[in-house]
Design an enzyme around this catalytic site. Sequence first.
Site, mmCIF file in Angstrom:
data_model
loop_
_atom_site.group_PDB
_atom_site.id
_atom_site.type_symbol
_atom_site.label_atom_id
_atom_site.label_comp_id
_atom_site.label_asym_id
_atom_site.label_seq_id
_atom_site.Cartn_x
_atom_site.Cartn_y
_atom_site.Cartn_z
ATOM 1 C CD GLU A 83 -2.905 -1.136 0.054
ATOM 2 O OE1 GLU A 83 -2.989 -0.127 -0.677
ATOM 3 O OE2 GLU A 83 -3.549 -2.173 -0.165
ATOM 4 N NE ARG A 116 -5.335 4.127 -7.608
ATOM 5 C CZ ARG A 116 -4.937 2.864 -7.668
ATOM 6 N NH1 ARG A 116 -5.132 2.071 -6.649
ATOM 7 N NH2 ARG A 116 -4.323 2.402 -8.723
ATOM 8 C CG ASN A 154 -0.910 5.082 -1.170
ATOM 9 O OD1 ASN A 154 -1.708 4.704 -2.017
ATOM 10 N ND2 ASN A 154 -1.216 5.167 0.118
HETATM 11 N N1 LIG Z 1 2.825 9.008 -1.160
HETATM 12 C C1 LIG Z 1 1.776 9.814 -1.391
HETATM 13 N N2 LIG Z 1 1.947 10.982 -2.082
HETATM 14 C C2 LIG Z 1 0.901 11.806 -2.324
HETATM 15 N N3 LIG Z 1 -0.366 11.567 -1.912
HETATM 16 C C3 LIG Z 1 -0.595 10.436 -1.230
HETATM 17 C C4 LIG Z 1 0.453 9.504 -0.918
HETATM 18 N N4 LIG Z 1 -0.085 8.491 -0.204
HETATM 19 C C5 LIG Z 1 -1.394 8.771 -0.075
HETATM 20 N N5 LIG Z 1 -1.723 9.929 -0.675
HETATM 21 C C6 LIG Z 1 -3.061 10.562 -0.681
HETATM 22 O O1 LIG Z 1 -3.851 9.961 0.303
HETATM 23 C C7 LIG Z 1 -5.056 9.434 -0.266
HETATM 24 C C8 LIG Z 1 -5.486 8.186 0.489
HETATM 25 O O2 LIG Z 1 -4.560 7.116 0.289
HETATM 26 P P1 LIG Z 1 -5.089 5.624 0.369
HETATM 27 O O3 LIG Z 1 -3.968 4.707 0.027
HETATM 28 O O4 LIG Z 1 -5.782 5.404 1.684
HETATM 29 O O5 LIG Z 1 -6.222 5.562 -0.760
HETATM 30 P P2 LIG Z 1 -6.027 5.524 -2.348
HETATM 31 O O6 LIG Z 1 -4.622 5.234 -2.694
HETATM 32 O O7 LIG Z 1 -6.610 6.758 -2.897
HETATM 33 O O8 LIG Z 1 -6.955 4.306 -2.761
HETATM 34 P P3 LIG Z 1 -6.546 2.744 -2.671
HETATM 35 O O9 LIG Z 1 -5.369 2.643 -1.740
HETATM 36 O O10 LIG Z 1 -7.758 2.070 -2.128
HETATM 37 O O11 LIG Z 1 -6.200 2.321 -4.059
HETATM 38 C C9 LIG Z 1 -4.759 9.245 -1.735
HETATM 39 O O12 LIG Z 1 -5.919 9.302 -2.538
HETATM 40 C C10 LIG Z 1 -3.792 10.395 -2.022
HETATM 41 O O13 LIG Z 1 -4.494 11.594 -2.255
HETATM 42 MG MG LIG Z 2 -3.531 3.678 -1.867
#
Ligand SMILES: Nc1ncnc2c1ncn2[C@@H]1O[C@H](COP(=O)(O)OP(=O)(O)OP(=O)(O)O)[C@@H](O)[C@H]1O
Ligand SMILES: [Mg+2]
Lengths: 158, 112
Positions: A54, A111, A58
Amino acid sequence: MTVKDRGEIINYVQLEFLSVPENVSLSRVVVASFAAQLDLTLNDLEEIKVAVSEAVSNSIIHGYNNKPVGKVYVTVMRYEKELVIIVKDEGVGIKDVKKAMEAAYSTDPERMGLGFVFMKSFMDEVNVVSEPGKGTTVELVKKLELPKKTTGKQAPKE
Amino acid sequence: MKIQVEKLKDTLFLRLKGEFDMLTADEFRSAVDDHFDGKRVKNLILDISKVSFIDSSGLGAILARYKKIKQLNGNMVIVGAKPQVKRVLELSGVVKIIEVYDDEKSALMGLL
Ligand SMILES: Nc1ncnc2c1ncn2[C@@H]1O[C@H](COP(=O)(O)OP(=O)(O)OP(=O)(O)O)[C@@H](O)[C@H]1O
Ligand SMILES: [Mg+2]
């Protein structure tokens, strides 16, 4: 990040790689192999794999907009009582970390916003430090101290 | 991830093997789209009994295809999930949306 005193580092491994999807499974395998040397259950290892996946996904998807343009750093450290994994990118960063960590919150309509949900449920600690334009650092902690209970019951005390 | 495809009338069987993450989610997406876009396939039986790992990217891909198939008046069900995969499915709430069966035979019955 509030730097906690976790004692002495017993061992560590550090990876640096380009932000491409192929490297997500690679980082999972490396961290899981490192963790497999410790006193962890198979279930713990599965949880650690999901959490690492995860955080690294991200960094690639959000941090670098799904483009092979930046570096991701993964460090896995063994302390006496903890396994600590740090995933760092120099990508776009997060404006509101608290909001980003909420369940079902995502800036991408395609997502589900489950990444942080899994990290929080599968690890003992998740710490995030981020600055827009600078990047994001995620610290994932698994406690090693307590022997894992197989039943809900505790041994009777003397 | 390996993807094995079999067609039975208007039902497509997709059997996945390996790790289902952001890299392999793309392979899954195009495998489904290849068979559903402009074709007579209606239903999807997604066998994940040989999937050893899944994360939110894999789940997101499954859920997105589920919505698409539903929109096309078809149905999609999941077959088998190893314990670690099942936990992730349960935690995400996907099991409340998509039905999960133990084997392909009962999944096919469930579709009817
Ligand atoms: N490394 C990162 N750099 C920039 N933004 C991030 C990063 N990690 C998380 N985010 C932000 O935090 C939000 C939530 O992250 P999360 O992993 O919970 O959900 P997601 O990635 O959007 O969906 P999923 O993990 O279910 O595919 C993301 O939509 C993004 O906007
Ligand atoms: Mg994610």
